[in-house]
Enzyme design. Structure first.
Site, PDB file in Angstrom:
ATOM      1  CB  THR A 277      -1.138   0.114   1.206  1.00 16.81           C
ATOM      2  OG1 THR A 277      -0.051  -0.248   2.328  1.00 16.81           O
ATOM      3  CG2 THR A 277      -2.049  -1.056   1.111  1.00 16.81           C
TER       4      THR A 277
ATOM      5  CG  LEU B 176      19.157  -3.603   2.118  1.00 19.70           C
ATOM      6  CD1 LEU B 176      19.138  -5.144   1.380  1.00 19.70           C
ATOM      7  CD2 LEU B 176      18.463  -2.677   1.472  1.00 19.70           C
TER       8      LEU B 176
ATOM      9  CG  HIS C 109       9.196   2.307  12.497  1.00 18.21           C
ATOM     10  ND1 HIS C 109       9.327   0.893  12.346  1.00 18.21           N
ATOM     11  CD2 HIS C 109       8.949   2.476  13.896  1.00 18.21           C
ATOM     12  CE1 HIS C 109       9.127   0.314  13.588  1.00 18.21           C
ATOM     13  NE2 HIS C 109       8.806   1.254  14.535  1.00 18.21           N
TER      14      HIS C 109
HETATM   15  C1  GAR Z   1       3.590   0.233   6.690  1.00 19.49           C
HETATM   16  O1  GAR Z   1       2.791   0.393   7.553  1.00 19.49           O
HETATM   17  C2  GAR Z   1       4.804   0.359   7.326  1.00 19.49           C
HETATM   18  O2  GAR Z   1       5.264   1.542   8.065  1.00 19.49           O
HETATM   19  C3  GAR Z   1       5.377  -0.756   8.061  1.00 19.49           C
HETATM   20  O3  GAR Z   1       5.010  -1.873   7.171  1.00 19.49           O
HETATM   21  C4  GAR Z   1       3.830  -1.412   6.419  1.00 19.49           C
HETATM   22  C5  GAR Z   1       3.757  -1.944   5.119  1.00 19.49           C
HETATM   23  O4  GAR Z   1       2.487  -1.959   4.454  1.00 19.49           O
HETATM   24  N1  GAR Z   1       6.829  -0.957   8.047  1.00 19.49           N
HETATM   25  C6  GAR Z   1       7.437  -1.133   9.279  1.00 19.49           C
HETATM   26  O5  GAR Z   1       6.863  -1.814  10.203  1.00 19.49           O
HETATM   27  C7  GAR Z   1       8.924  -1.232   9.240  1.00 19.49           C
HETATM   28  N2  GAR Z   1       9.469  -1.699  10.452  1.00 19.49           N
HETATM   29  P1  GAR Z   1       2.602  -2.036   2.997  1.00 19.49           P
HETATM   30  O6  GAR Z   1       3.179  -3.392   2.594  1.00 19.49           O
HETATM   31  O7  GAR Z   1       1.145  -2.219   2.658  1.00 19.49           O
HETATM   32  O8  GAR Z   1       3.171  -1.049   2.300  1.00 19.49           O
END
Ligand code: GAR
Length: 205
Positions: free
Chosen positions: A14, A94, A108
């Site tokens: 997303t 990474l 984050h």
């Molecule tokens: C997002 O909400 C991002 O903030 C979080 O993963 C989600 C990805 O959603 N990231 C973390 O937690 C990083 N530590 P998406 O795959 O729908 O973009």
């Protein structure tokens, strides 16, 4: 001139979709030149293909260590020569090569350094926030270094916790703020307005 953006993800995508849409709407002076996923079945790869963007899977499980995984990713994107790499729900550590220092961002779903670090991703973060009982959480965009969630902070937005909050409700409100803050930070980078000074990121006028 528009910057070239590589987006790295592991899941639904997303965040990628928001970036693609903002670029298409002309709100972001950037174009997504490639998408890399650490999971072969990530739906984010489908989103990339649907938008006509090269979508590359580099499964983390195919590598013994982060260094070998990192080398495979950096060599896979070399031909696209991105100006900036945007992590968008990328769930693996990474290693950052010298050539990309200060050119990788992450979003984050909490106020770093709270509720961050290894294992703190997706729903785990919201659950930890609710379990702890804090009254405020939020969103952080930061530059990426070799440690989970520890690079210099670029921007943060706070999100209040409500009395009847659940993981789902809180996630929806936090992600709404992510969709505003991440493009803003990328746009500042595109305008050459982010200056890293040690742990601090100055936003130039
Ligand atoms: C997002 O909400 C991002 O903030 C979080 O993963 C989600 C990805 O959603 N990231 C973390 O937690 C990083 N530590 P998406 O795959 O729908 O973009």
């Amino acid at each position: 001139m528009a910057i070239k953006l590589a987006v790295f993800l592991s899941g639904n995508g997303t965040t990628l979709q928001n970036i693609i849409d903002r670029c298409a709407a002309g709100e972001l002076d950037a174009s997504v030149v490639c998408v890399v996923s650490s999971r072969e079945k990530a739906y984010g790869l489908e989103r990339a293909r649907a938008a006509g963007i090269p979508a590359i899977a580099v499964p983390r499980k195919g590598f013994n260590d982060a260094e070998a995984f990192g080398r495979a990713i950096w060599s896979a994107i070399q031909e696209y020569a991105p100006d900036l790499v945007a992590l968008a729900g990328f769930m693996s550590l990474l290693p950052v090569p010298e050539a990309y220092a200060g050119r990788i961002m992450n979003v984050h779903p909490a106020l770093i350094p709270a509720f961050s670090g290894k294992g703190m991703y997706g729903e785990n973060v919201y659950q930890a926030v609710l379990d702890y009982g804090v009254k405020v959480t939020g969103v952080t965009v930061h530059f990426v270094n070799d440690e989970y969630d520890r690079g210099p902070v670029i921007a943060q937005t706070s999100v209040p916790i409500l009395e009847d909050d659940t993981v789902e409700k809180l996630a929806a409100r936090v992600q709404e703020e992510e969709r505003k803050l991440y493009p803003k930070a990328i746009q500042l980078f595109a305008e050459g307005r982010l200056k890293i000074e040690g742990r601090h990121v100055r936003v130039l006028p």
